[in-house]
Design a protein around this motif. Structure first.
Motif, mmCIF file in Angstrom:
data_model
loop_
_atom_site.group_PDB
_atom_site.id
_atom_site.type_symbol
_atom_site.label_atom_id
_atom_site.label_comp_id
_atom_site.label_asym_id
_atom_site.label_seq_id
_atom_site.Cartn_x
_atom_site.Cartn_y
_atom_site.Cartn_z
ATOM 1 N N ILE A 13 1.002 -60.824 -32.423
ATOM 2 C CA ILE A 13 1.818 -60.731 -31.214
ATOM 3 C C ILE A 13 3.117 -61.526 -31.387
ATOM 4 O O ILE A 13 4.187 -61.102 -30.933
ATOM 5 C CB ILE A 13 1.005 -61.176 -29.968
ATOM 6 C CG1 ILE A 13 1.667 -60.678 -28.692
ATOM 7 C CG2 ILE A 13 0.817 -62.676 -29.937
ATOM 8 C CD1 ILE A 13 0.800 -60.904 -27.458
ATOM 9 N N ILE A 40 1.700 -50.406 -28.665
ATOM 10 C CA ILE A 40 1.332 -51.573 -27.852
ATOM 11 C C ILE A 40 0.651 -51.108 -26.572
ATOM 12 O O ILE A 40 1.093 -50.123 -25.957
ATOM 13 C CB ILE A 40 2.593 -52.369 -27.452
ATOM 14 C CG1 ILE A 40 3.450 -52.709 -28.667
ATOM 15 C CG2 ILE A 40 2.205 -53.615 -26.657
ATOM 16 C CD1 ILE A 40 3.068 -53.929 -29.389
ATOM 17 N N ASN A 42 -1.174 -52.771 -22.910
ATOM 18 C CA ASN A 42 -1.432 -53.996 -22.147
ATOM 19 C C ASN A 42 -2.599 -53.814 -21.205
ATOM 20 O O ASN A 42 -2.827 -52.730 -20.679
ATOM 21 C CB ASN A 42 -0.193 -54.393 -21.357
ATOM 22 C CG ASN A 42 0.927 -54.823 -22.283
ATOM 23 O OD1 ASN A 42 0.767 -55.734 -23.075
ATOM 24 N ND2 ASN A 42 2.055 -54.107 -22.231
ATOM 25 N N THR A 51 -3.294 -57.948 -24.880
ATOM 26 C CA THR A 51 -2.317 -57.083 -25.548
ATOM 27 C C THR A 51 -2.954 -56.507 -26.802
ATOM 28 O O THR A 51 -3.443 -57.252 -27.648
ATOM 29 C CB THR A 51 -1.065 -57.891 -25.961
ATOM 30 O OG1 THR A 51 -0.606 -58.632 -24.841
ATOM 31 C CG2 THR A 51 0.035 -56.958 -26.452
#
Lengths: 335, 335, 335, 335
Positions: A13, A40, A42, A51
């Motif tokens: 990250i 990505i 979330n 994440t």
């Protein structure tokens, strides 16, 4: 095993953040493009932010500087405060993400490896997690009648580090794996972060394999799904920042702050802008010599923090691997 | 690994004493015979008394109840007093006896195994010895220019115990041996003695192999010259006495003392003589129930004693394995 | 501080049992009398059995061999099994009994003393309880705005033992009490029991004061309500049995069992009946020489047990002293 | 007790160096003046360099920023390498300097205080030194016949820190001093240095008193010859550098290096020269927020280093306080 041999971070990250701040990424963003080969996702909430970074191509690998695969990061700002509610949410989230990544069949045998040096406080995370783990393989083998429904065979070792054993950690793990032939391997390790705020507040799960004592660059010792033919999941928590990195980043902040205060196009502004940041990093390393790579920055309370975070990570594992039991049952299985 | 599953001793010298007190042995002695298949040799002085017991035949095995091979016992009454002179004499004697037993060629690689549970004070001897050992294999591999002349490759692990790892200790050791292929294996372990006076004052060296967690009776897990094709030496120090054994032996002393005080052939004398000592032992085990096999008797100062004795044993090993150095050099190699 | 200088127990409840088995007590019972000066009250359930012994007169003192005052015993057979439900019931019961005994006004300052030697596993209970305590006096003094409602000022020290400090423990405690002038003193200590079944399953609370390192017989060092003018409560948990006592009691059981099996009035029966049990105890002490008073009997798992029981006792104290909070809040206050 | 509340150093020798680099001092030097009120004396050799700084006047106090009195610094570059010869030279030098500073009469009683938090590795130096100390006061009191000639009464406590006890450390020490009335007080503490090279290589002895947990600014708690009427000597070893200080100093080195490379009077040179270094320090603190004062920089091997250095300091004390014995005798007195 905390490896301070370069200024880069162990966290995907952070590597992604660094890339997103690069001029290359900024230009792509202006052109409305997302970086290719990086997906990505979330999830979670403000207590436990999740994440999921998936690196899907060589281009993604090159941008982020991490091998292809899945990296899940839990960010828990209050993890180091020993808040009971936050701990429980973290354990739940960790267990869920681990189960999804491992996809183990019922009755599978898992071998957990506690990497790191138990004599070096911030490197002792792996062995401490192992000591809080529900180890059950022998119970299921010798006294199955005393084991609850829904408990799976788990075994665990803390192999130590090269400086303690004189043996590459990968050799020890390989030797044990060859004899035991488990269905999955999970390795726990302390990491180095780039940003102090991540220390003891972030948990990373990755399925890309591990190379314990990796600095040595020993391909033969890589432990991964490819080399072992079983899922290999690494769980890491940053516990230190390298002193040179911290110094460098603090210095960048100072320079940025001075630039913000100066009128653009003033001589001062331009001078600051012209400072070669790579040269600066070399100067810092020289200034910290002969300690470079040996100095760590940690919170003063690191002994306490390690022991709290270890319990949370261990319980995340306990809940992921033994699906028939609850947190209240764990005590009866821990020595 | 302290195993209290029976009342018999881990020490060949005690087993021999018990045999010599048996009616069978007494009769042989009267007839001027020595027990066949057992050769005894004495050396050392009153500070460090050395007894070498060699069991040379099946008859010897049956008499003593220990497998054929060599058993060397160092008896050091002051070992637990931290007397510098006695410590040095012990280290010298231990190094000499070990070298004679191992007969290693120069440059041989030795793997040292610290058996036992580091969380159980009197069982932590093995891991503590390992932590005071000069581990050098990796130095000779990666930075040979920083290693003194006469230092040999030594590596070491403390594999833990079944209850901690969920894995038979023998499996872990086998896995590591298979990959490393050392030239010799040395295992360090805490033992149970029969006589309290031996606790922390006796060191036994034997070349008959080990069966870690042996109570389980798992032939497959035996580590010996026969199964591994390399010398396997076990070093043990008694750190506890089993509570049932202690009680039983104390009771025998009381009975003997009462018998000595009564006129022979009195009713009292005969009654005492008639007490069935095996039945008595069963009664004691019942009296200590449900704790039998779980109760240990140790000196109150056991934590201190273990840490002192571990250093002496480790230095005996350091002097035996690295023949080019002196005790003053050890510090530079210990983490 | 574990004191093995005599064969008697630290537990009032055991001393009472011994008395009730004496011929004197049996005769009184036959005459329908209860022992004068001793009041017994039972409460609790089978998980946590509560016995309150009050010694109210010199006669009671003489019978039981303990000073006048209140002795509350919690018997929790599963305390050493780390059963979450039983732990919570124990914490509740301990908190309730402590509050009733202390009768502190709101805002009172309590000084908690962790007696015993942190280097001797079974003697480390006191210091371990202190390390799990909510210490709050300094927070209320310097940052009261960060302290929850209902938290009272608690401070705590672990003064060590004479062999470590060179100072009578009572002197250190007195020195601190003189400067701090707390409203109440609570001392935590490991005890020696007579019966192995009580080890790690019994908690005793008493209001009769303490004499740390009491064997020395130093009246000046007694810490009690009388000498300090404030409530002084001692909390003790047996963690060992003296080896001579264990041996003696096991031997008595064997003799009783042999007697039960012989026809009454047989020679054997009478011989056994005639064994002088005091002489026998002296013989046992001689047999264990030179270790008498230095040998302890403990469960092998004592390191684990101590650390579990310490948490339960600490939380009993936390709930007793900080009446406005719950167990879930404790984590935030513990270092 | 490591106090990171300001960027200044705990070492008089560093404070003196900083002063000597100030423009004020440089001007005085040009005028051929030495700083008034500061006397410097050098001794020792390259293994153990000894610097005695005496601050003799208020002017000296103001220049150096440390109270009037004697500060002796031993600089031992190899102290952290566990070199037996260097260790012995250090112990000798430390013992000699301590004896000269304390000037104790034969038979004097010394109380040694191990300051700092045993749960925080780099702060545990004081308690670790105490645990390696020959504590003898009780032996001379109760079993003088077992004590060697030339052993003096020494007692010792590790009082913990405010966050653990809830009590100002000074209060505990005062309470014990009031009851014991020793002839001298010695306090051992971990320090913060400014320069990483001093960490674990420097020992400072001072006779100017101590204010444990001094940040709180509590005059009442000062322990000094003036307030207690007995010699009070503080022994300190730097074990950490504050992260903000390290960052700041590294940045200064970078700026100086850039200035050296630029032509004098160039715009770049002048810009760098004009950077307000105090403002910069504030910016660094802001950059490290919210960790300022909580981040420490240590070598990775700090756990090992602390345990080695503690033994050397303890033996320096043992040799200083017990003038009739040698290093070989120490073992028999240490628990």
């Amino acid at each position: 095993m905390i490896n301070l041999s370069n200024r880069y971070t162990d966290l995907a990250i952070e590597a992604h953040e660094i890339f997103m701040n690069s001029s290359e990424a900024k230009q792509q963003a202006q052109e409305g493009k997302t970086p290719p080969g990086v997906v990505i996702e979330n999830a979670g909430d403000e207590d436990v932010k999740i994440t999921r970074v998936r690196i899907t191509s060589r281009t993604g690998e090159a941008s982020i500087g991490k091998p292809m695969g899945n990296y899940i990061t839990l960010e828990i700002p209050e993890l180091k405060d020993n808040n009971e509610d936050v701990n429980k949410k973290t354990i739940d989230a960790l267990a869920r993400e681990l189960r999804d990544m491992l996809k183990l069949k019922e009755g599978s045998t898992t071998l957990v490896i506690g990497l790191g040096n138990w004599n070096v406080t911030p490197d002792a995370l792996g062995p401490k997690v192992v000591s809080n783990l529900m180890v059950t393989r022998h119970l299921l083998q010798y006294v199955p009648e005393h084991v609850d429904e829904g408990v799976s065979p788990v075994c665990a070792i803390s192999p130590g580090v090269l400086g303690i054993t004189g043996i590459e950690t990968g050799e020890i793990v390989r030797g044990v794996v060859d004899r035991l032939k488990p269905d999955a391997l999970i390795a726990i390790d302390a990491l180095a972060a780039r940003n102090m705020e991540r220390v003891s507040t972030t948990i990373q799960i990755a399925d890309t394999g591990i190379a314990p004592g990796g600095g040595v660059g020993n391909k033969r010792m890589e432990l991964s799904e490819q080399t072992l033919g079983m899922p290999v999941v690494a769980i890491g928590v940053p516990t230190v920042v390298d002193a040179a990195t911290l110094t460098n980043d603090a210095m960048d902040l100072v320079i940025d702050s001075l630039m913000n205060e100066s009128p653009k196009d003033s001589g001062f502004y331009n001078t600051l802008k012209d400072i070669d940041r790579d040269q600066k990093y070399e100067l810092i390393k020289a200034a910290l010599n002969p300690f470079v790579g040996h100095l760590i920055v940690t919170p003063k309370e690191i002994d306490d923090i390690i022991s709290r975070v270890s319990k949370v990570v261990a319980n995340g594992l306990n809940m992921a691997l033994h699906q028939g039991i609850t947190l209240d049952d764990v005590g009866r299985y821990i020595n």
